[in-house]
Design a protein around this motif. Sequence first.
Motif, PDB file in Angstrom:
ATOM      1  N   LYS A  84       1.357  -1.213   0.205  1.00 22.02           N
ATOM      2  CA  LYS A  84       0.248  -0.342   0.170  1.00 22.02           C
ATOM      3  C   LYS A  84       0.828   1.197   0.239  1.00 22.02           C
ATOM      4  CE  LYS A  84      -2.969   2.584   2.959  1.00 22.02           C
ATOM      5  NZ  LYS A  84      -5.026   1.803   3.382  1.00 22.02           N
ATOM      6  N   ALA A  85       1.933   1.611   0.609  1.00 23.64           N
ATOM      7  CA  ALA A  85       2.396   2.613   1.048  1.00 23.64           C
ATOM      8  C   ALA A  85       4.334   2.803  -0.433  1.00 23.64           C
ATOM      9  CB  ALA A  85       4.010   2.194   2.110  1.00 23.64           C
ATOM     10  N   THR A  86       4.402   1.052  -1.114  1.00 20.43           N
ATOM     11  CA  THR A  86       5.109   1.624  -1.766  1.00 20.43           C
ATOM     12  C   THR A  86       4.088   1.139  -3.010  1.00 20.43           C
ATOM     13  OG1 THR A  86       5.748  -0.604  -1.789  1.00 20.43           O
ATOM     14  CG2 THR A  86       6.882   0.595  -0.628  1.00 20.43           C
ATOM     15  N   ALA A  87       4.104   0.727  -3.715  1.00 19.27           N
ATOM     16  CA  ALA A  87       3.100   0.043  -5.314  1.00 19.27           C
ATOM     17  C   ALA A  87       2.373   0.963  -5.334  1.00 19.27           C
ATOM     18  CB  ALA A  87       3.111  -1.653  -4.558  1.00 19.27           C
ATOM     19  N   LEU A  88       1.346   2.014  -4.726  1.00 15.85           N
ATOM     20  CA  LEU A  88       0.456   1.949  -5.284  1.00 15.85           C
ATOM     21  C   LEU A  88       1.079   3.895  -5.288  1.00 15.85           C
ATOM     22  CD1 LEU A  88      -2.976   1.527  -2.594  1.00 15.85           C
ATOM     23  CD2 LEU A  88      -1.891   0.415  -4.785  1.00 15.85           C
ATOM     24  N   PRO A  89       2.275   4.030  -4.612  1.00 16.18           N
ATOM     25  CA  PRO A  89       2.266   5.966  -5.414  1.00 16.18           C
ATOM     26  C   PRO A  89       3.225   5.173  -6.867  1.00 16.18           C
ATOM     27  CG  PRO A  89       3.005   5.730  -2.957  1.00 16.18           C
ATOM     28  CD  PRO A  89       2.249   4.148  -3.256  1.00 16.18           C
ATOM     29  N   LEU A  90       3.692   4.127  -6.496  1.00 20.05           N
ATOM     30  CA  LEU A  90       5.101   3.876  -8.191  1.00 20.05           C
ATOM     31  C   LEU A  90       3.913   3.717  -9.074  1.00 20.05           C
ATOM     32  CD1 LEU A  90       7.400   3.146  -9.059  1.00 20.05           C
ATOM     33  CD2 LEU A  90       6.720   0.378  -8.755  1.00 20.05           C
ATOM     34  N   LEU A  91       2.266   2.890  -9.494  1.00 17.24           N
ATOM     35  CA  LEU A  91       2.131   2.893 -10.149  1.00 17.24           C
ATOM     36  C   LEU A  91       0.887   4.315 -10.506  1.00 17.24           C
ATOM     37  CD1 LEU A  91      -0.069  -0.479  -8.995  1.00 17.24           C
ATOM     38  CD2 LEU A  91       0.422   0.192 -11.731  1.00 17.24           C
ATOM     39  N   LYS A  92       0.512   5.386  -9.289  1.00 16.59           N
ATOM     40  CA  LYS A  92       0.616   6.797  -9.785  1.00 16.59           C
ATOM     41  C   LYS A  92       1.328   7.636 -10.763  1.00 16.59           C
ATOM     42  CE  LYS A  92      -2.536   6.780  -5.678  1.00 16.59           C
ATOM     43  NZ  LYS A  92      -2.576   7.429  -4.523  1.00 16.59           N
ATOM     44  N   THR A 148      11.217  10.229   0.743  1.00 18.85           N
ATOM     45  CA  THR A 148      12.049  11.226  -0.097  1.00 18.85           C
ATOM     46  C   THR A 148      11.759  12.539  -0.634  1.00 18.85           C
ATOM     47  OG1 THR A 148      12.488   9.823  -2.436  1.00 18.85           O
ATOM     48  CG2 THR A 148      13.618   8.932  -0.850  1.00 18.85           C
ATOM     49  N   THR A 149      12.852  13.240  -0.916  1.00 23.99           N
ATOM     50  CA  THR A 149      12.100  14.023  -1.359  1.00 23.99           C
ATOM     51  C   THR A 149      11.130  14.029  -2.690  1.00 23.99           C
ATOM     52  OG1 THR A 149      14.438  15.368  -2.222  1.00 23.99           O
ATOM     53  CG2 THR A 149      13.204  15.868   0.339  1.00 23.99           C
ATOM     54  N   ASN A 150      12.024  13.314  -4.143  1.00 21.31           N
ATOM     55  CA  ASN A 150      11.283  13.219  -4.754  1.00 21.31           C
ATOM     56  C   ASN A 150      10.056  12.124  -5.102  1.00 21.31           C
ATOM     57  OD1 ASN A 150      12.571  15.532  -5.821  1.00 21.31           O
ATOM     58  ND2 ASN A 150      14.663  13.984  -7.243  1.00 21.31           N
ATOM     59  N   GLY A 151       9.635  12.003  -4.173  1.00 24.73           N
ATOM     60  CA  GLY A 151       8.524  11.248  -4.070  1.00 24.73           C
ATOM     61  C   GLY A 151       8.431   9.449  -4.442  1.00 24.73           C
ATOM     62  N   THR A 152       9.706   9.820  -3.824  1.00 27.66           N
ATOM     63  CA  THR A 152      10.458   7.426  -3.566  1.00 27.66           C
ATOM     64  C   THR A 152       9.694   6.571  -2.666  1.00 27.66           C
ATOM     65  OG1 THR A 152      12.063   7.658  -5.322  1.00 27.66           O
ATOM     66  CG2 THR A 152      12.137   6.290  -3.729  1.00 27.66           C
ATOM     67  N   PHE A 153       9.209   5.666  -2.397  1.00 26.57           N
ATOM     68  CA  PHE A 153       9.871   5.139  -1.491  1.00 26.57           C
ATOM     69  C   PHE A 153      10.262   3.974  -0.968  1.00 26.57           C
ATOM     70  CE2 PHE A 153       5.640   7.625  -2.198  1.00 26.57           C
ATOM     71  CZ  PHE A 153       4.705   7.984  -1.124  1.00 26.57           C
ATOM     72  N   LEU A 154      10.759   3.809  -0.162  1.00 25.77           N
ATOM     73  CA  LEU A 154      11.640   2.591   0.078  1.00 25.77           C
ATOM     74  C   LEU A 154      11.266   1.894   1.823  1.00 25.77           C
ATOM     75  CD1 LEU A 154      14.992   4.461   0.160  1.00 25.77           C
ATOM     76  CD2 LEU A 154      14.196   2.834  -2.043  1.00 25.77           C
ATOM     77  N   SER A 155      11.496   0.434   1.624  1.00 24.44           N
ATOM     78  CA  SER A 155      10.305  -0.453   2.521  1.00 24.44           C
ATOM     79  C   SER A 155      11.034  -0.962   2.722  1.00 24.44           C
ATOM     80  CB  SER A 155       9.163  -0.352   1.950  1.00 24.44           C
ATOM     81  OG  SER A 155       9.307  -1.599   1.173  1.00 24.44           O
ATOM     82  N   ALA A 156      10.397  -1.601   4.246  1.00 21.96           N
ATOM     83  CA  ALA A 156      11.647  -2.180   5.008  1.00 21.96           C
ATOM     84  C   ALA A 156      10.379  -3.232   5.743  1.00 21.96           C
ATOM     85  CB  ALA A 156      13.015  -2.373   6.140  1.00 21.96           C
ATOM     86  N   GLU A 157      10.469  -4.940   6.129  1.00 21.38           N
ATOM     87  CA  GLU A 157       9.202  -4.510   7.338  1.00 21.38           C
ATOM     88  C   GLU A 157       9.510  -6.357   7.726  1.00 21.38           C
ATOM     89  OE1 GLU A 157       5.684  -6.991   5.279  1.00 21.38           O
ATOM     90  OE2 GLU A 157       6.714  -6.944   3.893  1.00 21.38           O
ATOM     91  N   LEU A 158       9.102  -6.461   9.358  1.00 19.41           N
ATOM     92  CA  LEU A 158       9.270  -7.954   9.991  1.00 19.41           C
ATOM     93  C   LEU A 158       8.382  -8.229  10.190  1.00 19.41           C
ATOM     94  CD1 LEU A 158      13.308  -7.549  11.742  1.00 19.41           C
ATOM     95  CD2 LEU A 158      12.241  -9.557  10.075  1.00 19.41           C
ATOM     96  N   ALA A 159       8.500  -9.776  10.245  1.00 17.46           N
ATOM     97  CA  ALA A 159       6.823  -9.951  11.629  1.00 17.46           C
ATOM     98  C   ALA A 159       7.676 -10.440  12.309  1.00 17.46           C
ATOM     99  CB  ALA A 159       6.218 -10.820  10.807  1.00 17.46           C
ATOM    100  N   SER A 160       6.632 -11.372  13.674  1.00 15.10           N
ATOM    101  CA  SER A 160       7.485 -12.053  14.342  1.00 15.10           C
ATOM    102  C   SER A 160       7.416 -13.644  13.665  1.00 15.10           C
ATOM    103  CB  SER A 160       6.229 -12.139  15.627  1.00 15.10           C
ATOM    104  OG  SER A 160       5.058 -12.184  15.290  1.00 15.10           O
ATOM    105  N   ASN A 161       7.787 -14.701  14.293  1.00 17.61           N
ATOM    106  CA  ASN A 161       7.248 -16.388  14.234  1.00 17.61           C
ATOM    107  C   ASN A 161       6.002 -16.762  14.511  1.00 17.61           C
ATOM    108  OD1 ASN A 161      10.383 -16.345  13.302  1.00 17.61           O
ATOM    109  ND2 ASN A 161      11.243 -16.678  15.270  1.00 17.61           N
ATOM    110  N   PRO A 162       5.574 -17.511  13.197  1.00 20.42           N
ATOM    111  CA  PRO A 162       4.660 -17.879  13.555  1.00 20.42           C
ATOM    112  C   PRO A 162       4.193 -18.443  14.986  1.00 20.42           C
ATOM    113  CG  PRO A 162       4.554 -17.992  11.153  1.00 20.42           C
ATOM    114  CD  PRO A 162       6.345 -17.570  12.232  1.00 20.42           C
ATOM    115  N   GLN A 163       2.704 -18.011  15.495  1.00 26.14           N
ATOM    116  CA  GLN A 163       2.792 -20.012  16.386  1.00 26.14           C
ATOM    117  C   GLN A 163       3.373 -21.045  16.742  1.00 26.14           C
ATOM    118  OE1 GLN A 163      -1.479 -19.555  17.406  1.00 26.14           O
ATOM    119  NE2 GLN A 163      -1.393 -20.163  19.340  1.00 26.14           N
TER     120      GLN A 163
END
Length: 373
Positions: A133-141, A249-264
């Motif tokens: 949502k945060a990176t691919a949608l602005p790219l499509l725009k 960034t100042t030019n509207g580029t979005f760079l992302s990172a993420e982590l999730a906990s181990n599954p139960q």
Amino acid sequence: MATQTHSLSYAGCNFLRQRLVLSTLSGRPVKIRKIRARDDNPGLRDFEASFIRLLDKITNGSRIEINQTGTTLYYQPGLLYGGSLEHDCSILRGIGYYLEGLLCLAPFMKHPLKIVLRGVTNDQVDPSVDVLKATALPLLKQFGIDGESFELKIVRRGMPPGGGGEVIFSCPVKKALKPIQLTDPGKIKRIRGMAYSVRVSPQMANRIVDSARGILNKFIPDIYIYTDHMKGVNSGKSPGFGLSLVAETTNGTFLSAELASNPQGQGAAVLPEDLGKNCARLLLEEIYRGGCVDSTNQSLALLLMTLGQQDVSKVLLGPLSPYTIEFLRHLKSFFQIMFKIETKPCGEELKGGDKVLMTCVGIGFSNLSKTLK
């Protein structure tokens, strides 16, 4: 569509999504043999079969033939139809696995796509819905795909192994894409994030935020990490927590990172403090790699450049991921398109890793099935 319709043949289960998506867009049938032929459990997995069912739902007139053992697949694509749909994704992979395919196909439907996807919203393998949502949608725009009906909404979160999440994705149709010139990523101006927790103490999210800020505050003051604690039926079927961070960034580029906990019930328990710290470090690593598109969306950007009008598109990327390199080979076989690849060693002004400037001329792909109004 494409003039050549002779079918392409591949072996092995790798890059199945790439091949099916490019086959659908180019109109060329594809045959994939030896899918895990030597495995103890041969053939297509549940999540791959679910992806094929999803393609069948969004197209009209596709022909899919799978042999008895599931080791050979023949796919003859139909027309992209779209409309209002629902799909239950396999809980072995995240909804991101299916969304990545849909993001490539959605702009070229006959009717605007509005689809409800159910399954796992955040896991450790696929890009989460938050990051897309945060990176691919602005790219499509950037390519001119926009409108009020263009959104990705998380209704419920679902963590593995139980799933139970739900997202709504809607996308308008586009006749043709604009060419892009993304050669200057600019400097990082702000960092936003989302720390989520489901079926665990809401305090978990706050602990993640504190530890992530502890690292990121040294670099930039404008940091805001939202906490999202879903309750009751909206929290899916399994406990878990995680963090997704996006640097703008100042030019509207979005760079992302993420982590999730181990599954139960799988692996050691993760401390929220460690998860926050590690995710912040991953974001710094992604910023070091740099470029105008982050490593998750490299192949999406290259595909949309290929399908653009017959004009030159340029994009500056960080080091190419192995997935992207294979994607470039597939683009050559499906669309006969070659990119000019120039390496840009990191000079003084370009801090960070070496960059790659990708240039191509679009094939002038036009959405023939879009209804005339």
